[in-house]
Design an enzyme around this catalytic site. Structure first.
Site, PDB file in Angstrom:
ATOM      1  N   LYS A   1       0.874  -1.175   0.000  1.00  0.00           N
ATOM      2  CA  LYS A   1       0.000   0.000   0.000  1.00  0.00           C
ATOM      3  C   LYS A   1       0.907   1.219   0.000  1.00  0.00           C
ATOM      4  O   LYS A   1       2.044   1.162   0.492  1.00  0.00           O
ATOM      5  CB  LYS A   1      -0.893   0.018   1.244  1.00  0.00           C
TER       6      LYS A   1
HETATM    7  N1  LIG Z   1     -11.060   1.852  -4.693  1.00  0.00           N
HETATM    8  C1  LIG Z   1     -10.951   0.533  -4.528  1.00  0.00           C
HETATM    9  O1  LIG Z   1     -10.934  -0.223  -5.501  1.00  0.00           O
HETATM   10  C2  LIG Z   1     -10.890  -0.068  -3.176  1.00  0.00           C
HETATM   11  C3  LIG Z   1     -11.111   0.676  -2.037  1.00  0.00           C
HETATM   12  N2  LIG Z   1     -11.174   0.053  -0.828  1.00  0.00           N
HETATM   13  C4  LIG Z   1     -11.451   0.805   0.389  1.00  0.00           C
HETATM   14  O2  LIG Z   1     -12.742   1.397   0.292  1.00  0.00           O
HETATM   15  C5  LIG Z   1     -12.772   2.631   1.032  1.00  0.00           C
HETATM   16  C6  LIG Z   1     -13.245   3.758   0.137  1.00  0.00           C
HETATM   17  O3  LIG Z   1     -12.366   3.872  -0.972  1.00  0.00           O
HETATM   18  P1  LIG Z   1     -12.789   4.636  -2.314  1.00  0.00           P
HETATM   19  O4  LIG Z   1     -14.250   4.546  -2.493  1.00  0.00           O
HETATM   20  O5  LIG Z   1     -11.894   4.136  -3.368  1.00  0.00           O
HETATM   21  O6  LIG Z   1     -12.363   6.125  -1.972  1.00  0.00           O
HETATM   22  P2  LIG Z   1     -12.941   7.478  -2.600  1.00  0.00           P
HETATM   23  O7  LIG Z   1     -11.905   8.494  -2.352  1.00  0.00           O
HETATM   24  O8  LIG Z   1     -13.431   7.248  -3.979  1.00  0.00           O
HETATM   25  O9  LIG Z   1     -14.236   7.780  -1.690  1.00  0.00           O
HETATM   26  C7  LIG Z   1     -14.167   7.925  -0.316  1.00  0.00           C
HETATM   27  C8  LIG Z   1     -15.518   8.388   0.189  1.00  0.00           C
HETATM   28  O10 LIG Z   1     -15.530   8.371   1.612  1.00  0.00           O
HETATM   29  C9  LIG Z   1     -15.928   9.656   2.097  1.00  0.00           C
HETATM   30  N3  LIG Z   1     -15.327   9.870   3.390  1.00  0.00           N
HETATM   31  C10 LIG Z   1     -14.044  10.135   3.695  1.00  0.00           C
HETATM   32  N4  LIG Z   1     -13.898  10.262   5.016  1.00  0.00           N
HETATM   33  C11 LIG Z   1     -15.134  10.038   5.557  1.00  0.00           C
HETATM   34  C12 LIG Z   1     -15.643  10.001   6.873  1.00  0.00           C
HETATM   35  N5  LIG Z   1     -14.851  10.195   7.913  1.00  0.00           N
HETATM   36  N6  LIG Z   1     -16.966   9.735   7.038  1.00  0.00           N
HETATM   37  C13 LIG Z   1     -17.767   9.528   6.001  1.00  0.00           C
HETATM   38  N7  LIG Z   1     -17.349   9.523   4.726  1.00  0.00           N
HETATM   39  C14 LIG Z   1     -16.040   9.780   4.514  1.00  0.00           C
HETATM   40  C15 LIG Z   1     -15.480  10.612   1.025  1.00  0.00           C
HETATM   41  O11 LIG Z   1     -16.139  11.854   1.117  1.00  0.00           O
HETATM   42  C16 LIG Z   1     -15.862   9.824  -0.213  1.00  0.00           C
HETATM   43  O12 LIG Z   1     -17.249   9.908  -0.442  1.00  0.00           O
HETATM   44  C17 LIG Z   1     -11.347   2.804   1.602  1.00  0.00           C
HETATM   45  O13 LIG Z   1     -11.302   2.204   2.867  1.00  0.00           O
HETATM   46  C18 LIG Z   1     -10.502   1.968   0.642  1.00  0.00           C
HETATM   47  O14 LIG Z   1      -9.292   1.541   1.231  1.00  0.00           O
HETATM   48  C19 LIG Z   1     -11.010  -1.300  -0.689  1.00  0.00           C
HETATM   49  C20 LIG Z   1     -10.768  -2.064  -1.772  1.00  0.00           C
HETATM   50  C21 LIG Z   1     -10.598  -1.517  -3.099  1.00  0.00           C
HETATM   51  O1  LIG Z   2      -6.621  -3.083  -6.900  1.00  0.00           O
HETATM   52  C1  LIG Z   2      -5.644  -3.233  -6.195  1.00  0.00           C
HETATM   53  O2  LIG Z   2      -4.571  -3.658  -6.585  1.00  0.00           O
HETATM   54  C2  LIG Z   2      -5.709  -2.915  -4.723  1.00  0.00           C
HETATM   55  C3  LIG Z   2      -6.971  -2.310  -4.245  1.00  0.00           C
HETATM   56  C4  LIG Z   2      -6.790  -1.922  -2.808  1.00  0.00           C
HETATM   57  O3  LIG Z   2      -6.019  -1.036  -2.520  1.00  0.00           O
HETATM   58  C5  LIG Z   2      -7.479  -2.668  -1.768  1.00  0.00           C
HETATM   59  O4  LIG Z   2      -8.007  -3.753  -2.025  1.00  0.00           O
HETATM   60  O5  LIG Z   2      -7.489  -2.188  -0.616  1.00  0.00           O
END
Ligand SMILES: NC(=O)C1=CN([C@@H]2O[C@H](COP(=O)(O)OP(=O)(O)OC[C@H]3O[C@@H](n4cnc5c(N)ncnc54)[C@H](O)[C@@H]3O)[C@@H](O)[C@H]2O)C=CC1
Ligand SMILES: O=C(O)CCC(=O)C(=O)O
Length: 421
Positions: free
Chosen positions: A110
């Site tokens: 990460k």
């Molecule tokens: N993007 C991906 O493919 C993956 C993401 N994740 C996890 O999913 C989660 C979200 O990631 P993404 O959707 O990619 O990020 P993103 O940046 O696209 O969206 C994050 C969202 O969470 C909101 N947010 C941030 N802090 C907050 C809080 N304290 N309370 C409420 N809402 C809050 C933001 O305003 C935004 O709507 C993270 O934990 C990330 O590690 C896990 C696996 C894969």
């Molecule tokens: O798509 C990836 O390689 C990793 C996504 C990721 O950061 C996660 O699963 O938390």
């Protein structure tokens, strides 16, 4: 560890506590534990950029590679103000168990930059992204460490990473990052993969519990890539989405929201604030409203010792990484009414489709979306079945079962390769 490790802080401490619980279940001897838990390599870089006003600003960036026993390391890059080396290390550790549970030939990694990307112009964001990748060039590679999006980053940032690395190599190296736009070597299905996978496993849990999606309600915390896709996919399955939130506002309406419209609103305005402000509720209260499905899809440590006894869902689907603290887990262990789909299982769709993207880029042979989805659901179903079987056989939580499978696979590979692989 014989001495104080630099990997610390509340999030790494969580990963360590989870690991120790599972190491006890698996009866892993003490001398093997440090080697399994602590990251193999970590890099800290300083990224100076010239801001639009001519001033120089300096940002700290990190990348942690947890283990390289099974292949290259894999994991996202996070742009968020409070990112630090301990958080990134914990997320790398979780990536390892996640990849092993899914059977992917990767260790976990990460990375991140301590920055609020919303405070940068597009030009500043591009320069910072490029500078970070430039600093990481000695440390990453298609067969060493492959980045992807995470909180605060997206397809565009991945395109800049790929372009920067490619310019340095003098040729196009699409396989250096995943989660790229389809126009530059990305795969069909990656953008929605994590949220799709989350909704798919919620479907599996509902089936097991005899719940009808058309009579179910869901609350989703976080409305970015993962939260918004989880919400719209559940909505299409007939689930009523009664709560949504982001960092600017939390909204609750028992009658439900039009989440397609909410997603359009966020695409236009960047945030949920202004979408349906009459339904505003405090972010803490949102999590304890009655619902069938609660989906934390934002940050770590939101289900805690304080609110775990108060949540009123039947399914807790951990779309975010590390949303539930060990104190909350201890409370949930006394609550058989809550079915937990643990993070390393629930959100694995992202890295699974990233793996497909990497394979396609290496082969320069691209699949259609149906092939991507069919293989995605096959792997997710296999993981779900494995976790449920082990949880039942050993009488342990779904989290401990998922972690057991992941940790044991990494341990076996390490022990088979020998002490100094
Ligand atoms: N993007 C991906 O493919 C993956 C993401 N994740 C996890 O999913 C989660 C979200 O990631 P993404 O959707 O990619 O990020 P993103 O940046 O696209 O969206 C994050 C969202 O969470 C909101 N947010 C941030 N802090 C907050 C809080 N304290 N309370 C409420 N809402 C809050 C933001 O305003 C935004 O709507 C993270 O934990 C990330 O590690 C896990 C696996 C894969
Ligand atoms: O798509 C990836 O390689 C990793 C996504 C990721 O950061 C996660 O699963 O938390």
């Amino acid at each position: 560890m014989a001495h104080q490790s630099i990997f610390g802080g509340p999030v790494f401490d969580m990963a360590r506590q989870q690991f120790e619980s599972v190491a006890d279940i698996l009866e892993i001897p003490d001398h093997e534990r440090g080697r399994l838990l602590y990251p193999k390599r970590a890099m800290v870089v300083t990224c100076p950029i010239i801001r639009d006003d001519g001033q120089v600003a300096v940002f700290e960036g990190y990348r942690v590679q947890h283990h390289l026993t099974l292949g290259p390391t894999k994991g996202g890059t996070r742009f968020a103000p409070n990112v630090d080396i301990g958080e990134v290390a914990a997320l790398a550790v979780w990536m390892s168990w996640k990849c092993a549970l899914a059977g992917l030939p990767y260790g976990g990694a990460k990375g991140g930059i301590a920055v609020d990307p919303r405070l940068l112009s597009r030009r500043e964001l591009e320069i910072l992204s490029r500078r970070y990748m430039q600093e990481m060039i000695p440390f990453v590679g298609p067969h060493t460490d492959v980045m992807a999006p995470d909180l605060g980053t997206n397809e565009q940032v991945m395109a800049w990473f790929m372009d920067t690395y490619s310019m340095y190599q003098g040729r196009t190296v699409t396989e250096i990052v995943t989660g790229k736009p389809v126009s530059t070597g990305g795969t069909l299905g990656r953008r929605d993969a994590t949220g799709n996978g989350v909704a798919h496993l919620i479907g599996r849990a509902m089936l097991e519990m005899g719940m009808d999606p058309r009579h179910a309600t869901a609350i989703i915390q976080g409305f970015g890539n993962v939260g918004s896709v989880s919400a719209t996919t559940l909505d299409r399955q007939g689930v009523t989405i009664t709560g949504i939130s982001d960092r600017t506002i939390a909204l609750y309406d028992p009658k439900g929201f039009d989440v397609e419209k909410a997603a359009e609103y966020v695409a236009e305005h960047g945030v949920l604030k202004g979408f349906a402000d009459q339904a505003e509720i405090s972010p803490d209260d949102l999590l304890i409203q009655p619902c069938d499905i609660l989906v934390p899809a934002a940050v770590e440590q939101v289900i805690t010792g304080k609110n775990a006894g108060l949540i009123k869902c039947r399914i807790l689907a951990e779309a975010a990484n590390g949303p539930t603290t060990p104190e909350a887990d201890a409370i949930l262990a006394q609550r058989p009414d809550v079915f937990v789909i643990p993070d390393i299982l629930c959100n694995a769709g992202g890295v699974i489709v990233s793996y497909f993207e990497w394979v396609q880029d290496l082969q320069q042979l691209f699949w259609n979306e149906d092939e991507v989805l069919e293989r995605l659901y096959q792997i997710m179903d296999r993981g779900f079945d494995e976790v449920r079987r082990l949880a039942a056989r050993k009488g342990i939580s779904n989290r401990n079962a998922a972690l057991s499978v992941g940790v044991e696979r990494v341990r076996n590979a390490k022990n088979t390769r020998g002490l100094f692989p």
